[in-house]
Design a protein around this motif. Structure first.
Motif, short mmCIF file in Angstrom:
data_model
loop_
_atom_site.label_atom_id
_atom_site.label_comp_id
_atom_site.label_asym_id
_atom_site.label_seq_id
_atom_site.Cartn_x
_atom_site.Cartn_y
_atom_site.Cartn_z
N ALA A 176 38.08 24.09 38.76
CA ALA A 176 37.71 23.12 37.73
C ALA A 176 36.40 22.43 38.10
O ALA A 176 35.52 22.24 37.25
CB ALA A 176 38.84 22.09 37.56
N SER A 200 33.60 24.62 37.39
CA SER A 200 33.37 24.83 35.95
C SER A 200 32.68 23.63 35.30
O SER A 200 32.22 23.71 34.17
CB SER A 200 34.69 25.12 35.24
OG SER A 200 35.45 23.94 35.09
N CYS A 201 32.60 22.52 36.03
CA CYS A 201 31.99 21.31 35.44
C CYS A 201 30.48 21.47 35.37
O CYS A 201 29.83 21.66 36.39
CB CYS A 201 32.36 20.10 36.31
SG CYS A 201 31.56 18.58 35.73
N CYS A 235 32.97 17.38 28.28
CA CYS A 235 32.93 18.74 27.72
C CYS A 235 34.31 19.40 27.65
O CYS A 235 34.51 20.33 26.87
CB CYS A 235 31.99 19.61 28.54
SG CYS A 235 32.65 20.00 30.16
N GLY A 236 35.23 18.96 28.49
CA GLY A 236 36.58 19.51 28.46
C GLY A 236 36.80 20.74 29.33
O GLY A 236 37.89 21.29 29.35
N ALA A 237 35.79 21.15 30.07
CA ALA A 237 35.96 22.34 30.92
C ALA A 237 37.03 22.11 31.98
O ALA A 237 37.83 23.01 32.27
CB ALA A 237 34.63 22.72 31.58
N CYS A 238 37.08 20.92 32.55
CA CYS A 238 38.07 20.66 33.60
C CYS A 238 39.48 20.66 33.03
O CYS A 238 40.41 21.20 33.65
CB CYS A 238 37.76 19.35 34.31
SG CYS A 238 37.65 17.92 33.22
N SER A 239 39.65 20.06 31.85
CA SER A 239 41.00 20.01 31.28
C SER A 239 41.42 21.38 30.75
O SER A 239 42.61 21.69 30.73
CB SER A 239 41.11 18.94 30.19
OG SER A 239 40.14 19.11 29.21
N ASP A 240 40.47 22.20 30.36
CA ASP A 240 40.80 23.59 29.99
C ASP A 240 41.26 24.35 31.23
O ASP A 240 42.19 25.14 31.18
CB ASP A 240 39.58 24.30 29.39
CG ASP A 240 39.28 23.84 27.97
OD1 ASP A 240 40.13 23.15 27.38
OD2 ASP A 240 38.20 24.18 27.46
N SER A 241 40.57 24.10 32.33
CA SER A 241 40.85 24.82 33.57
C SER A 241 42.16 24.34 34.20
O SER A 241 42.97 25.16 34.65
CB SER A 241 39.68 24.61 34.52
OG SER A 241 39.88 25.26 35.73
N CYS A 242 42.38 23.04 34.24
CA CYS A 242 43.59 22.46 34.84
C CYS A 242 44.17 21.41 33.90
O CYS A 242 44.03 20.20 34.13
CB CYS A 242 43.26 21.80 36.17
SG CYS A 242 42.82 22.91 37.50
N PRO A 243 44.87 21.84 32.86
CA PRO A 243 45.37 20.88 31.86
C PRO A 243 46.41 19.91 32.39
O PRO A 243 46.62 18.85 31.79
CB PRO A 243 45.96 21.78 30.76
CG PRO A 243 46.16 23.12 31.40
CD PRO A 243 45.14 23.23 32.50
#
Ligand code: SF4
Length: 64
Positions: A50, A53-54, A15-23
């Motif tokens: 992060a 947020s997952c 979903c990309g939530a983790c990479s949005d939160s901690c790129p």
């Protein structure tokens, strides 16, 4: 030493939530699964955010 954590790739939906939160820590691969690019790229608090947020709770503290 930084606290270890891992992604349960079987559960990840990309979903990309983790990479949005901690790129600087997480990235989404071409296979649409999150990977850890730099485990020390954020503070424990930011990594915890992060994790929180997952949507499938597949990032865990500890070793795989
Ligand atoms: S937030 Fe969770 S499900 Fe979404 S890409 Fe990251 S590890 Fe995968």
């Amino acid at each position: 030493m930084a606290k270890k954590f891992y992604i349960d790739a079987e559960e990840c939906i990309g979903c990309g939530a983790c990479s949005d939160s901690c790129p600087d820590v997480f990235a989404i691969t071409d296979d649409n699964i999150a990977e850890i690019t730099n485990p020390e790229g954020a503070s424990e608090e930011e990594i915890q955010d992060a994790m929180d947020s997952c949507p499938v709770s597949c990032i865990h503290w500890g070793e795989e």
